[in-house]
Every structure is written in structure tokens, then in C-alpha cells.
Design a protein around this motif. Structure first.
Motif, PDB file in Angstrom:
ATOM      1  N   ILE A 492      14.026  31.823  24.923  1.00 50.77           N
ATOM      2  CA  ILE A 492      14.308  31.363  26.285  1.00 50.77           C
ATOM      3  C   ILE A 492      14.896  32.497  27.127  1.00 50.77           C
ATOM      4  CG2 ILE A 492      15.808  29.854  27.636  1.00 50.77           C
ATOM      5  CD1 ILE A 492      15.406  27.718  25.461  1.00 50.77           C
ATOM      6  N   GLY A 495      12.167  34.968  27.907  1.00 51.23           N
ATOM      7  CA  GLY A 495      11.235  34.385  28.863  1.00 51.23           C
ATOM      8  C   GLY A 495      11.799  34.324  30.265  1.00 51.23           C
ATOM      9  N   MET A 496      13.087  34.019  30.395  1.00 51.42           N
ATOM     10  CA  MET A 496      13.703  33.992  31.719  1.00 51.42           C
ATOM     11  C   MET A 496      13.690  35.376  32.355  1.00 51.42           C
ATOM     12  SD  MET A 496      16.934  31.408  31.158  1.00 51.42           S
ATOM     13  CE  MET A 496      17.546  31.734  32.821  1.00 51.42           C
ATOM     14  N   LEU A 566      10.764  26.888  30.259  1.00 53.61           N
ATOM     15  CA  LEU A 566      10.485  28.074  31.061  1.00 53.61           C
ATOM     16  C   LEU A 566       9.494  27.764  32.184  1.00 53.61           C
ATOM     17  CD1 LEU A 566      10.241  30.695  28.189  1.00 53.61           C
ATOM     18  CD2 LEU A 566      12.033  30.565  29.928  1.00 53.61           C
TER      19      LEU A 566
END
Length: 621
Positions: A492, A495-496, A566
Motif C-alpha cells: 500500500i 502504491g501510494m 489504492l
């Protein structure tokens, strides 16, 4: 230990109910959701059917519509006002409100709070009007706080005759079915840490077996004594395996913290003669320490945190320590941003000054101990999975009883220990300190009385289920679950950074990920939270600074959940950017509530808002 009770995600009726996600059938008042999706959030966890480009665009437009609906003016003083942009009066009111809020942000909090208290005290009629106004403003929350009044029988008083067991079970199954889909599919931050069906079934079976037990009556149920003592011992061995460490099982992280603070107060008075004790805590420490300060008369001194790392500043801690200081506090990690305080430095200072150091590991106590083990296993393997390569770069400082200055810890078994809600453990370095937690009375007419915690009677079933959870998981089980959580959190965070550059992550968290707008002038982070709520997500809103966090649990480790988060976050940010470019300002939803809470200098007004909300929770009719 959970965060303070939060307001619902929406403040008007146009939340997920607006698209039938949780709507009630009109046929018979049943809890079967309309639309046929069985109460699931707007986007389910089933990724076997990918959305087409058209469907995805429609979904995004629908989310924007629902967020936009929270930006329109609602009833004010009982009368409807024009929607934004529909009249000069509405635009003038919004401009005036924004100007007032901006001006108030520059008023010193202490002065504003004092003025607010004086006005309420000197003019009782003003206090009455404020309470009435707050109650009216919260009326829009009533359908979300009490959504079952038209679906399940409401009892404001005892029924004349008892209700059949089958009917009671039917009602409760309806409620459970309506609420379970959201957390089961990973839409909730924290709250449910396991949710594995087999594990949950074991917890239910154990609870049923010991539902009548009470550790207060050790002669009747010595099994409770066994379970509690072993839960404490297993937890202590996990956190440094230092001889002499002892403790008790409590009802949750808040009680563990309350008991530790009470213990240091009594210890300082008995051993040091300190009658006006103080404790130094980071400004990011859990609210339970503030509660303990109020309950037990311990003066609270807040140490500053570094605005880049979000760790407590040791220079600030040292300045605040004095001869009345009885306790230092560090978090591993702290709740808001998931950052671990410099426990090693705090330990050295506590030893130097001869005072206590409590480490609040309610979130990390059952996660951090296994990282070192995972790293050792990785070094011994010839091949490392690419998705686990990040483990080698994690640096976790010592935080437990291996540090000689650590004198107590709080650890929540009902979080990443995967026990049912209602258990935690408070630990002390030695039994002499724990004795200041115990309560005994020797001359009561009811006989000799002793109680280890705040409660007298306690649920033996919860302690038994806690024991069963720990024994079932074992060291290997906790290590495996920790690896899954860290792996998902890394996915996460990565991905951010790659897909949502408009947001920035605060500090260097491991699995509690706090994020805010990289440019607050271009994006309101609370509007992003509202847009995520419109897509079914329940995230935690924070302030000072304004941010939102996701506490990663095993529910988020299920296939497709991290990717869904996401994808939805990207769409929510796009909605927030468009709303800001058009000049829309949130007047309803969570955005204005958190915005108000973080900028209004008169904290008494915010306090009254929260009190009014809690009053609303207890209204039956």
C-alpha cells in the motif's frame, strides 16, 4: 485499545444508503438490503468481475455525486437555504463562515477557551442556546446512529412478557448480517484484526463454555486463575523474556493505561512522598493518558514531536522532567501515525532520573516482537521472495523489558493477539510495583475484599478466549500473520507513492499508515476521506495535522483488498481535486466536522459538540 469514539462517516442521509447498499426493503421492514447486494459496500471484494471502463466511470461519477451531496447546504435554524451557487445569500454566508473560521484560527486557544467558559458561566441562557443549537445540528446524524428503529423492535422499557428466543436470535442475525459485510471485505481501518472464520468459531465456542465464570470467585472457577496467569506469562516472555515481569489481564488498552498511571501515582506517594505527581507524555500519546490525568489527578505535561519523523523530541522531554515527575511515556507505535518513539533514549533518561517509563505497545505488542524473527529466517533462506525483500530494510529498535529503564507496558491481546474484544495486558518489571495497582480492603462488613483491576467482577469467558487465541496462534502463527500484515502495508505504501503523489505519508510507519495532502491548498484531506466513505471505506480521520490513517489488519491481506484501496484512493483524490478547483467547500460530511475540530480555538465548543453526540447515542426514542 481503540481510538476515541468517532462520529459516523456521514452527516446526512445520502451515504451508502443512497444507492441501496444498506437500504431497507420497504416490503416488510426486514433488514434485507434493497438492491439485492446483501448489505455489501458499494464495491465488493469479489474481483472475479472486472468493471468495464464505462462502469468504472459511472461509479466514479456516482461517488462524486454522493460527496457533492454533502457539500450542499442543509437545514439551518429549521429553514432550508439555497444550494451552493443558487443564490447570493448562500454564497455570502459561506464566504462569511470561511472568513470567520480563518480569523478564529489566529486566536490563542487558551484565551478563546477561557472566554467561552466565562460566557457560558455568566450567561446561562447562552449555554442553553448552545446546547439546543448543537443538538439541532446533530439531528442529521440520527438516522446513521440509530438505523434500525424501523426494522427491529425498539424497547424503551421492558416488554410486558418475555420474547421468544427464536425471535431474539432472528433479530440479532439480521443486525449481524447487515454489519458484517463491510469489515469482512476489508473496508474498515483497524477494528477487526483477524476475522478468520475458523478462529472466530473457536472464540465463540470457548466463550460459550466459560460464559458463567468470574475470576473474582477464584475458589469456584480456578480455571480463570490458570488462564489469566498464563496469558500474562506468555505475553511477558514475548516482550523480552525478563525474569520477574508480571501483570494482569484488563478489559482493554485504556484500562491497562489507567491502571499503570494509577500505580505510578500511588508508588510515588508511598515511596517518594510526591503528593502532586506529574507525567511527561508525547503529544501523540493515546487519549487514555489524558483520561488518567483527569481521573487520578496527575498533571500532564505534553512533549513536542518532530514534525518530520513524528517521534517525540527528547529535548522537549528533558525540559519537562522535574522533581515531581513520576512517569515518562513512549509509544510503540503511537496510534495517529504508526511511529515508534525513541524508547531507548527514554529508557536511559528514566534510569538516570529514577522514574518510571511506560511503553504503550497496545498496537505493536503482538507485531514488533516477530519482525526480528522474520528477518533472521530471511537471512537463513537461500532465496528470498521478491515481495519480502523489504523486510531486510526494516529497522525496529528495542522497545520492551530488555531495556532496563522500561518499568511497565500495555499490550492489547484483542488487537493483533486476535482475542475477542475486551482483553488487554498490563505488565510491570517486578511484583513490588504491581502491588500498587491492586486494591484491598480489610475491614469491610462484606468480608475481606481484593481486586486486581478497576472492575470487581470480570468475564472469565473473555480471559479464556484470550488464552485460547494465544495458544492456537503460537509463535509461528503470530510470525506468519505479522509477515502478511507488513507485506500488505508495504504494498500500500509503495502504491501510494507511485500512484497517488498528491498525498504524502507522515513519518516512517510500518503498518499504521497516516497520510495527508502534499499541497493542502489544492486538496482537502477530509474531502478525500468523505469520498472514500462514499465508496464504502471506513478510515480514521485525525487532526493536528489534518490527516487520515489506515490501520492494516488481516482483513486487508485478503486478495484484491490492497489494490481496491489504492484504486479507490486514486479516484477519491481526483474527486477532491475537482471539488477544490470548482471552489466547493464541504459543509456536511466528516470534512467540516474535522475541519472545525482542528481550527476552532475555543476547545470547549468542540467539547460540547462531542458531549451532544454522546447524548445522541443514548437516545431511544
Amino acid at each position: 485499545m481503540e481510538a476515541a469514539q468517532s462520529l459516523p462517516e456521514k452527516t446526512d442521509a445520502l451515504s451508502r444508503e443512497s444507492d441501496g447498499a444498506h437500504g431497507l426493503s420497504d416490503a416488510d421492514g426486514d433488514l434485507a438490503p434493497s438492491g439485492g447486494d446483501q448489505g455489501a459496500p458499494a464495491e465488493t471484494g469479489n474481483h472475479s468481475r472486472e468493471e468495464s471502463g464505462t462502469a468504472a466511470a459511472a461509479s466514479e461519477a456516482d461517488s462524486e455525486r454522493r460527496v457533492k451531496s454533502n457539500l450542499t447546504s442543509q437545514a439551518r435554524d429549521g429553514a432550508s437555504t439555497p444550494a451552493p451557487g443558487s443564490g447570493w445569500r448562500a454564497r455570502l454566508e459561506r464566504s462569511a463562515q470561511r472568513a470567520l473560521q480563518a480569523a478564529l484560527a489566529h486566536v490563542p486557544e487558551r484565551a478563546a477557551s477561557l472566554a467561552y467558559r466565562l460566557v457560558k458561566r455568566l450567561f446561562p441562557s447562552v449555554a442553553v442556546r448552545i446546547r439546543a443549537e448543537l443538538a439541532q445540528r446533530l439531528e442529521a446524524l440520527e438516522p446513521q446512529v440509530h438505523p434500525y428503529r424501523d426494522a427491529v423492535e425498539t424497547f424503551a422499557r421492558l416488554p410486558p412478557g418475555g420474547i421468544e428466543a427464536s425471535q431474539i436470535v432472528q433479530w440479532m442475525q439480521r443486525l449481524q448480517q447487515r454489519e458484517s459485510a463491510k469489515w469482512e471485505e476489508g473496508y474498515v481501518s483497524g477494528a477487526v484484526y483477524s476475522g478468520e472464520r475458523e478462529h472466530t468459531q473457536l472464540m465463540s465456542e470457548v466463550y460459550a463454555l466459560f460464559s458463567q465464570t468470574n475470576p473474582l470467585h477464584a475458589d469456584v472457577w480456578p480455571s480463570c486463575t490458570k488462564f489469566e496467569a498464563e496469558v500474562v506469562s506468555m505475553t511477558a516472555r514475548m516482550l523480552g523474556d525478563v525474569p520477574g515481569v508480571c501483570g494482569t489481564v484488563t478489559s482493554g488498552g485504556t484500562e491497562s493505561i489507567l491502571l499503570a498511571c494509577k500505580t505510578y501515582r500511588d508508588w510515588a506517594q508511598a515511596e517518594r512522598g510526591i503528593r502532586h505527581p506529574e507525567m511527561v507524555i508525547p503529544s501523540t500519546a493515546h487519549a487514555a493518558f489524558h483520561k488518567a490525568s483527569d481521573y487520578f489527578g496527575i498533571r500532564l505535561r505534553l512533549a513536542e514531536v518532530d514534525p518530520l519523523t513524528w517521534q517525540v523530541k527528547m529535548s522537549s522531554v528533558r525540559r519537562l522532567v522535574n522533581r515531581r515527575t513520576v512517569l515518562l511515556v513512549g509509544s510503540a507505535p503511537q496510534y495517529p501515525h504508526g511511529v515508534i518513539d525513541p524508547i531507548e533514549a527514554l529508557s536511559a533518561l528514566a534510569q538516570q532520573r529514577g522514574i518510571g517509563l511506560h511503553v504503550d505497545a497496545c498496537l505493536g505488542g503482538f507485531v514488533l516482537p516477530w519482525i526480528e524473527r522474520l528477518q533472521q529466517q530471511q537471512r537463513h533462506r537461500q532465496r528470498t521472495s521478491p515481495e519480502d525483500a523489504f523486510l531486510a530494510h526494516i529497522r525496529t529498535p528495542q522497545f520492551d523489558f530488555r531495556l532496563p529503564g522500561v518499568t511497565s507496558m500495555s499490550v492489547d491481546t484483542h488487537k493483533y493477539g486476535y482475542a475477542p474484544k475486551g482483553t488487554s495486558v498490563v505488565l510491570y518489571r517486578h511484583g513490588d510495583l504491581r502491588r500498587y495497582q491492586f486494591y484491598v480492603i480489610t475491614d469491610w462488613s462484606g468480608g475481606l475484599y481484593s481486586s486486581p483491576t478497576l472492575a470487581g467482577s470480570r468475564s472469565g469467558a473473555l480471559i479464556a478466549a484470550c488464552w485460547a487465541s494465544m495458544v492456537r496462534c503460537g509463535e509461528d502463527g503470530y510470525a506468519e500473520r505479522t509477515a502478511a500484515i507488513l507485506r500488505t502495508a508495504h504494498r500500500i505504501k509503495t502504491g501510494m507513492a507511485e500512484r497517488v503523489p498528491e498525498l504524502c505519508i507522515l513519518g516512517n510507519p510500518l503498518w499504521v499508515i497516516a497520510f495527508t495532502a502534499a499541497d493542502p491548498t489544492a486538496l482537502n484531506i477530509y474531502e478525500v476521506m468523505d469520498a472514500m466513505a462514499a465508496r464504502g471505506w471506513s478510515l480514521n480521520g485525525l487532526h493536528r495535522p489534518p490527516c487520515v490513517h489506515l490501520c492494516v489488519t488481516l482483513r486487508h491481506c485478503e486478495p484484491g483488498v490492497a489494490e481496491r484501496f489504492l484504486r479507490d484512493l486514486r479516484a477519491a483524490v481526483d474527486i477532491g481535486l475537482r471539488l477544490r478547483r470548482r471552489g466547493d467547500t464541504a459543509e456536511h460530511g466528516m470534512a467540516p466536522i474535522y475541519g472545525l475540530g482542528g481550527t476552532i480555538p475555543a476547545r470547549g465548543l468542540v467539547r460540547d459538540l462531542l458531549l451532544a453526540y454522546m447524548d445522541l447515542l443514548y437516545q431511544v426514542s
